[in-house]
Design an enzyme around this catalytic site. Structure first.
Site, PDB file in Angstrom:
ATOM      1  N   PHE A 393       0.783  -1.095  -0.026  1.00  0.00           N
ATOM      2  CA  PHE A 393       0.033   0.099   0.139  1.00  0.00           C
ATOM      3  C   PHE A 393       0.880   1.510  -0.100  1.00  0.00           C
ATOM      4  O   PHE A 393       1.874   1.086   0.572  1.00  0.00           O
ATOM      5  CB  PHE A 393      -0.763   0.004   1.217  1.00  0.00           C
ATOM      6  CG  PHE A 393      -2.132  -0.676   1.137  1.00  0.00           C
ATOM      7  CD1 PHE A 393      -2.917  -0.697  -0.024  1.00  0.00           C
ATOM      8  CD2 PHE A 393      -2.723  -0.909   2.257  1.00  0.00           C
ATOM      9  CE1 PHE A 393      -4.182  -1.391  -0.218  1.00  0.00           C
ATOM     10  CE2 PHE A 393      -4.039  -1.689   2.348  1.00  0.00           C
ATOM     11  CZ  PHE A 393      -4.574  -1.688   1.159  1.00  0.00           C
ATOM     12  N   GLU A 394       0.540   2.453  -0.249  1.00  0.00           N
ATOM     13  CA  GLU A 394       0.767   3.688  -0.371  1.00  0.00           C
ATOM     14  C   GLU A 394       2.280   3.952  -0.980  1.00  0.00           C
ATOM     15  O   GLU A 394       3.171   4.445  -0.337  1.00  0.00           O
ATOM     16  CB  GLU A 394       0.926   4.241   1.183  1.00  0.00           C
ATOM     17  CG  GLU A 394      -0.650   4.043   1.764  1.00  0.00           C
ATOM     18  CD  GLU A 394      -1.610   4.910   1.464  1.00  0.00           C
ATOM     19  OE1 GLU A 394      -1.320   5.777   0.525  1.00  0.00           O
ATOM     20  OE2 GLU A 394      -2.640   4.795   1.802  1.00  0.00           O
ATOM     21  N   GLY A 395       2.626   3.198  -1.989  1.00  0.00           N
ATOM     22  CA  GLY A 395       3.958   3.103  -2.409  1.00  0.00           C
ATOM     23  C   GLY A 395       4.611   1.823  -1.798  1.00  0.00           C
ATOM     24  O   GLY A 395       4.701   1.820  -0.576  1.00  0.00           O
TER      25      GLY A 395
END
Length: 584
Positions: A393-395
């Site tokens: 997630f989120e990069g």
């Protein structure tokens, strides 16, 4: 004075200037208790039901959270929110995790789903969407990832073309892995205007030409909705363009920075809950006629779980305090973006560190549960499956590891951080460098403070040598970039643990004893890793006699007096088992 992003590598931070969980106000503690009660009494009993995604249940629970004000902390009061600030928002995120997959839906809605409109929406957009997002009447989602554009978000292929009558943007393309897709009413979406200008849009669920793919079948977080978004000449009104044409990256990346910090908070909350469940199980489970909690190896696990979680928690609130102060009084999109971007390095550090701490904690949780940890009737199995997504997630953590040194070097090149002068100055004294002697100033953790100070010099040594050798081609040497990132992450974690303990000690020496033990254990356990990474880097950067010289320097810098880690861990385990939960 507020510390600049990345400056922790160069400066000595005063503990009094760091925000810690012990600094929470009475209002913050009330919020924490409200969230914890809601999660324990209304969410936890329905976790298993949520796993099967019964129609309407997630929205029902989100609406209930809205009634309690748990969706509106980041929304200004004039738009129906409570505007409680980032610290309160992080408290909610950390304590909502007992709801399992609900925490993911909640985070996507209140964070990356709503914040683009809060920070970058125009007045009409805020009036139209935020009051309903604050109550849960509307649910938000965030759509950035595409089949061929994951971490490389700017490679997006979704296109937006202005209609001949100038009233709509026609969007064509596909987004995938979108959390809340199946239950959302509003989607913050990114597309390239005329195939070139990366731009944000607000897409309503009933938009003509917009549809959803099937629910993805996932390893974990099964209760959350994850679907693809399909745009086939989707008619998005021009008034739904968010921000400026071609400036979508400003929105996307800064919202991801906040998302990374919130993810770190959620991971920290999950780790604390996992420790509590593991401790209680260890006290109940008997083998060889005694609770397994009495076994040294089980105590070792619980202590390590607690020490790493303590560092994670200390880091999260330290960063949140800085961002809260930095955002104070700022409402314009450009000001907000600059304030958030200032701490992009720290947000990436929080995301990587906390997600890897949680994975460690839940892995040990399964081990403590033994065979039962592999059985779905026990919580360890779900914790293990649910935790794994956080490193994606989120990069991904790999991308975030690239971001940390890249941002540091970019700021150094612009003169925003004095990393290059510091590395140059260090080079002049390098042959005479020795491990710093602990300063006898009457304060605790003197040896550990000296270790952190030397760790910062070690970062400058490795970073300076790497930059000197590769210059602008350093970005291609990802293994070295990864080592620099790991050095920075551990420095920040060790320092955050120490600063929190010192601040607590200055306020109440006796009451700070557990924090001091946790900080000392974390630093002493982690510091040898830095020498390992530095040696690995030097063996790659140099050959022959120069390699031996550099390795000798690293060895001298990392010399330190070992302590009784087994004894320290036993003290931590005793405290955890006595309290039957994570305790500081």
């Amino acid at each position: 004075m507020l510390q600049k992003g990345g400056a922790f590598l160069l400066e000595t931070t005063n503990p009094r200037n760091v925000f810690t969980p012990e600094d929470l106000s009475d209002e913050h503690r009330m919020i924490r208790d409200t969230v914890a009660d809601f999660a324990a009494n209304e969410l936890a009993p329905r976790v298993e039901e949520l796993e099967h995604q019964p129609e309407g249940l997630m929205r029902e629970l989100l609406a209930r959270a809205g009634e309690l004000g748990l969706l509106s902390a980041d929304i200004p009061e004039e738009y129906g929110g409570s505007d409680l600030g980032k610290i309160a928002s992080i408290i909610i995120t950390e304590n909502i995790v007992a709801g399992g997959s609900f925490a993911l839906a909640h985070g996507a809605h209140t964070g990356i789903g709503s914040l683009p409109i809060v920070f970058f929406g125009n007045e009409e957009q805020k009036q139209r969407y935020l009051p309903k997002l604050a109550t849960g009447e509307m649910i938000a989602a965030y759509a950035l990832t595409e089949p061929n554009a994951g971490s490389d978000a700017l490679a997006a292929r979704t296109r937006a073309v202005l209609s001949p009558d100038g009233k709509y943007y026609l969007l064509n393309g596909e987004k995938m892995f979108i959390t809340n897709a199946g239950i959302a009413d509003v989607y913050v979406t990114y597309a390239k205007v005329d195939g070139e200008k990366f731009t944000a849009f607000i897409v309503d669920r009933n938009t003509p030409g917009f549809s959803l793919g099937a629910e993805e079948k996932k390893m974990g977080i099964k209760g959350s909705s994850t679907r693809s978004l399909i745009f086939e000449d989707a008619r998005v009104p021009v008034e739904n363009l968010l921000g400026e044409i071609g400036r979508g990256h400003v929105i996307a990346f800064n919202i991801l920075n906040i998302g990374r910090l919130k993810l770190g908070a959620g991971c920290t909350g999950s780790a604390k809950l996992a420790i509590e469940l593991a401790a209680k199980y260890a006290l109940q489970r008997e083998q060889f006629k005694q609770p397994i909690a009495k076994f040294g190896m089980i105590q070792h696990k619980l202590a390590q779980m607690a020490a790493r979680t303590y560092a994670s928690e200390s880091m999260i609130y330290r960063i949140t305090g800085m961002i809260e102060e930095s955002l104070a009084g700022k409402t314009a999109g450009a000001e907000v973006a600059a304030a958030i971007e200032e701490y992009a390095i720290e947000c990436s550090i929080a995301k990587v560190f906390a997600s890897e701490v949680l994975d460690y904690v839940v892995d040990e949780m399964v081990q403590i549960y033994g065979g039962y940890g592999y059985i779905q009737d026990y919580p360890a199995e779900r914790f293990y499956r649910d935790s794994r997504i956080n490193r994606i997630f989120e990069g991904t953590n790999e991308i975030n590891r690239l971001i940390i040194p890249a941002t540091l070097i970019r700021r150094a090149m612009k003169g925003q951080l004095a990393l290059l002068p510091a590395a140059k100055a260090l080079a002049g004294e390098i042959l005479n460098l020795r491990a710093a002697a602990p300063e006898d100033d009457g304060k605790p953790l003197a040896a550990e403070r000296a270790m952190v100070a030397m760790a910062k010099k070690l970062f400058l040594l490795v970073g300076g040598q790497a930059v000197e050798k590769y210059m602008d081609k350093l970005a291609k040497e990802q293994e070295i970039i990864g080592i620099l990132a790991d050095l920075a992450i551990q420095i920040y974690a060790m320092e955050s643990a120490i600063l929190r303990a010192l601040k607590a000690w200055e306020a109440d020496p006796q009451g700070a004893q557990t924090k001091l033990i946790l900080a000392q254990t974390y630093v002493q356990d982690s510091f040898p890793l830095l020498e390992k990474w530095a040696r690995e880097a030097m063996c790659f950067l140099f050959e022959g006699d120069m390699r031996q010289t550099q390795l000798s320097i690293v060895k001298r810098m990392c010399k330190h007096q070992p302590v009784d880690l087994i004894g320290l861990r036993r003290q931590i385990a005793d405290r955890v088992l006595t309290a039957e939960k994570y305790v500081v």
